[in-house]
Scaffold this active site. Structure first.
Site, PDB file in Angstrom:
ATOM      1  N   ASP A 136       0.842  -1.207   0.000  1.00  0.00           N
ATOM      2  CA  ASP A 136       0.000   0.000   0.000  1.00  0.00           C
ATOM      3  C   ASP A 136       0.872   1.249   0.000  1.00  0.00           C
ATOM      4  O   ASP A 136       0.711   2.139  -0.833  1.00  0.00           O
ATOM      5  CB  ASP A 136      -0.916   0.012   1.241  1.00  0.00           C
ATOM      6  CG  ASP A 136      -1.722  -1.257   1.354  1.00  0.00           C
ATOM      7  OD1 ASP A 136      -2.607  -1.454   0.513  1.00  0.00           O
ATOM      8  OD2 ASP A 136      -1.445  -2.054   2.260  1.00  0.00           O
TER       9      ASP A 136
ATOM     10  N   GLU B  18       1.849  -6.547  -5.210  1.00  0.00           N
ATOM     11  CA  GLU B  18       1.519  -5.675  -6.342  1.00  0.00           C
ATOM     12  C   GLU B  18       2.742  -4.878  -6.845  1.00  0.00           C
ATOM     13  O   GLU B  18       3.105  -4.936  -8.015  1.00  0.00           O
ATOM     14  CB  GLU B  18       0.403  -4.711  -5.925  1.00  0.00           C
ATOM     15  CG  GLU B  18       0.035  -3.753  -7.023  1.00  0.00           C
ATOM     16  CD  GLU B  18      -1.382  -3.207  -6.892  1.00  0.00           C
ATOM     17  OE1 GLU B  18      -2.249  -3.872  -6.302  1.00  0.00           O
ATOM     18  OE2 GLU B  18      -1.612  -2.098  -7.407  1.00  0.00           O
TER      19      GLU B  18
END
Ligand code: TRH
Length: 387
Positions: free
Chosen positions: A16, A280
Site C-alpha cells: 500500500d 503488487e
C-alpha cells in the site's frame, strides 16, 4: 500546477505504501503536482524510505510533504482540500477531510476524487475503470481508477527515466558484482544463476530449495529480510537468515540481505537472472526489470486470488510459445498452491525455458508501454476534469 493529497492506510506488508510513495514521487517529478501524502503507519514507510522519521507528524521528503494520518490528525484537520484527492485502495479519507472537500465544492471546483484500486487483470476491469459514483451525502464524485496490464485499464507505474537509468546502471562494468557487494554478497561463480526471493510463506518453498540444491549448475539466491528469510533459514536448520548470513547445500548458496530502500530494491531486480516477487508493487517492478520472474499473488481467504492469477497469466503468458507458456503457468500456479496445480513444482521443467522467458520479459515491456504509464494516465484524466 494542481495540489494533490494521497491518503494511504497500511493494511499489512509494504504494497500500500510502496505504491502510494512511488505514485506521489512520480506525480511530483514528472507532472509538477504539489504532493502531500497522508500515511497511518510511518514505521512501515520507513522500511522502504529510511529518511522518514516515524514519529514526525509532518515532514518533507524531497518534493513531498508527508503527514501522519491518525485519529488525532483527523480531528485536527482544518484545512482546504486539495485540487485532486487520491485515496489509495479504498482507504476512505477522514470524514473531516471529506467535509472540507464538500466545502470547497460549494465555492469553487470540487476536488477530483480518485479511488486508486488494486491492480487487476480481470476482463471486467475495463468496464469499471474511470467510472464514477456520487457521494451519498455531498455533491462529490468519486472516480475508480484501475491499474492493470490489459487494454482498458489504467496501466502500471512506469517512470519516464526508468529505462535510461536501467541501461546506464547495467552498462557499468561489474554492475552485478558491485551491487551484490553493496548488499554484502560476494561475487558468485560466473556460471551461477542469480535469483532474488521475495515472497509470502509458501508451502512449496522446501521443494524449490531442494530442487536448487540438486541443480546441475550453481544457484545463488538473495533473500531480503522478512517472512521468507525465516522460512529459508528453517530449511537449513538455522534459527534465522539475517542480513550478512549465508547458508549452502549442494549447488545452492543463499545470502540474507537487508530490506533496502525502494530504489535499491529495483537495482536488485535488474541484476538478477530471475526474481521471485509478490503482491503488487514488486510484481510490477519485476516486469519493468525486463527479467523472468515468478509471482506470488496476495492470498485472499475466499481464493478470489486464483481468478486474478489466471487473468494475469492469460495476459502475461499469451505471447509465449505453447511449451513455455505451459511451463510458466504450471510453475506459477504451483508456487501459488492453486487448485488447478496438481503436479509437483518442477524447477527444471520451468527453467529449461529461461531464454524464452528472458526474451519475453523484454518484449512484454513494449506491451506495457502501449498501455501508457499509470501516473501519466491518471494525471491526464484528473487535469482534464479540472478544466
Ligand atoms: O508487501 P507486499 O506483500 O504488499 C501487499 C500487496 O500490495 C497486496 O496487494 C496488498 O493487498 C497488501 O500489500 C496489503 O508486496 P508488494 O506490493 O510487492 O510491496 C512491497 C514493497 O516493498 C514494494 O514497494 C517494494 C518494496 N521493497 C523495498 O523497498 N525493499 C526491499 O528490500 C524489498 C524486498 C521490497
Amino acid at each position: 500546477m494542481p495540489s494533490c493529497d494521497i491518503f494511504c492506510t497500511v493494511i499489512d506488508n509494504f504494497g500500500d505504501i510502496g505504491t502510494s510513495w512511488r505514485l506521489a514521487r512520480q506525480l511530483a517529478a514528472e507532472h509538477g503536482w504539489h504532493m502531500r501524502l497522508w500515511v497511518d503507519k510511518l514505521e512501515a514507510f520507513a522500511h522502504l524510505c529510511p529518511t522518514i522519521d516515524p514519529h514526525a507528524y509532518k515532514q518533507q521528503v524531497g518534493d513531498i510533504i508527508v503527514e501522519q494520518w491518525s485519529t488525532d490528525s483527523d480531528i485536527k484537520i482544518n484545512i482546504e482540500a486539495a485540487d485532486i484527492v487520491i485515496e489509495a485502495f479504498g482507504c476512505n479519507p477522514p470524514p473531516a477531510y471529506i467535509a472540507a472537500m464538500a466545502k470547497r465544492a460549494a465555492y469553487q471546483h470540487a476536488p477530483v476524487w480518485i479511488n486508486l484500486e488494486y491492480l487487476s487483470n480481470e476482463p471486467w476491469v475495463a468496464d469499471f475503470h474511470l467510472k464514477s459514483s456520487l457521494h451519498p451525502r455531498y455533491p462529490l464524485l468519486k472516480t475508480f481508477f484501475f491499474p492493470g496490464l490489459i487494454a482498458g485499464s489504467g496501466g502500471a507505474l512506469q517512470e519516464r527515466t526508468r529505462l535510461a537509468s536501467q541501461r546506464a546502471f547495467l552498462s557499468a562494468p561489474n554492475a552485478r558484482i558491485a551491487h551484490c557487494a553493496s548488499l554484502g554478497v560476494p561475487p558468485a561463480a560466473a556460471q551461477a544463476t542469480l535469483i532474488s526471493l521475495f515472497s509470502y510463506e509458501n508451502a512449496n518453498l522446501e521443494a524449490l530449495l531442494s530442487a536448487w540444491c540438486n541443480s546441475a549448475t550453481p544457484i545463488t539466491c538473495i533473500v531480503p529480510a522478512g517472512i521468507i528469510s525465516t522460512a529459508v533459514a528453517g530449511f537449513f536448520g538455522m534459527p534465522k537468515l539475517a542480513a550478512g548470513m549465508v547458508a549452502a547445500r549442494g549447488h545452492l548458496t543463499v545470502y540474507g540481505v537487508p530490506f533496502v530502500e525502494q530504489d535499491r530494491y529495483d537495482l536488485l531486480l535488474w541484476i538478477c537472472d530471475l526474481n521471485f516477487v509478490r503482491g503488487e508493487d514488486s510484481f510490477v517492478r519485476a516486469q519493468l526489470a525486463q527479467k523472468p520472474f515468478v509471482w506470488q499473488i496476495y492470498p485472499q481467504p475466499d481464493h478470489a486470488h486464483y481468478v486474478k492469477l489466471e487473468a494475469t497469466l492469460a495476459a502475461y503468458a499469451f505471447a509465449l510459445s505453447d511449451e513455455a507458456r505451459l511451463a510458466l503457468s504450471s510453475f506459477w500456479r504451483k508456487w501459488n498452491n492453486t487448485s488447478v496445480a496438481p503436479l509437483a513444482l518442477d524447477w527444471n521443467h520451468f527453467w529449461q525455458h529461461r531464454n524464452r522467458f528472458a526474451n519475453h520479459a523484454i518484449n512484454w515491456t513494449q506491451t506495457l508501454a502501449k498501455l501508457g504509464d499509470l501516473a501519466g494516465n491518471l494525471a491526464q484524466f484528473c487535469e482534464s476534469q479540472l478544466k
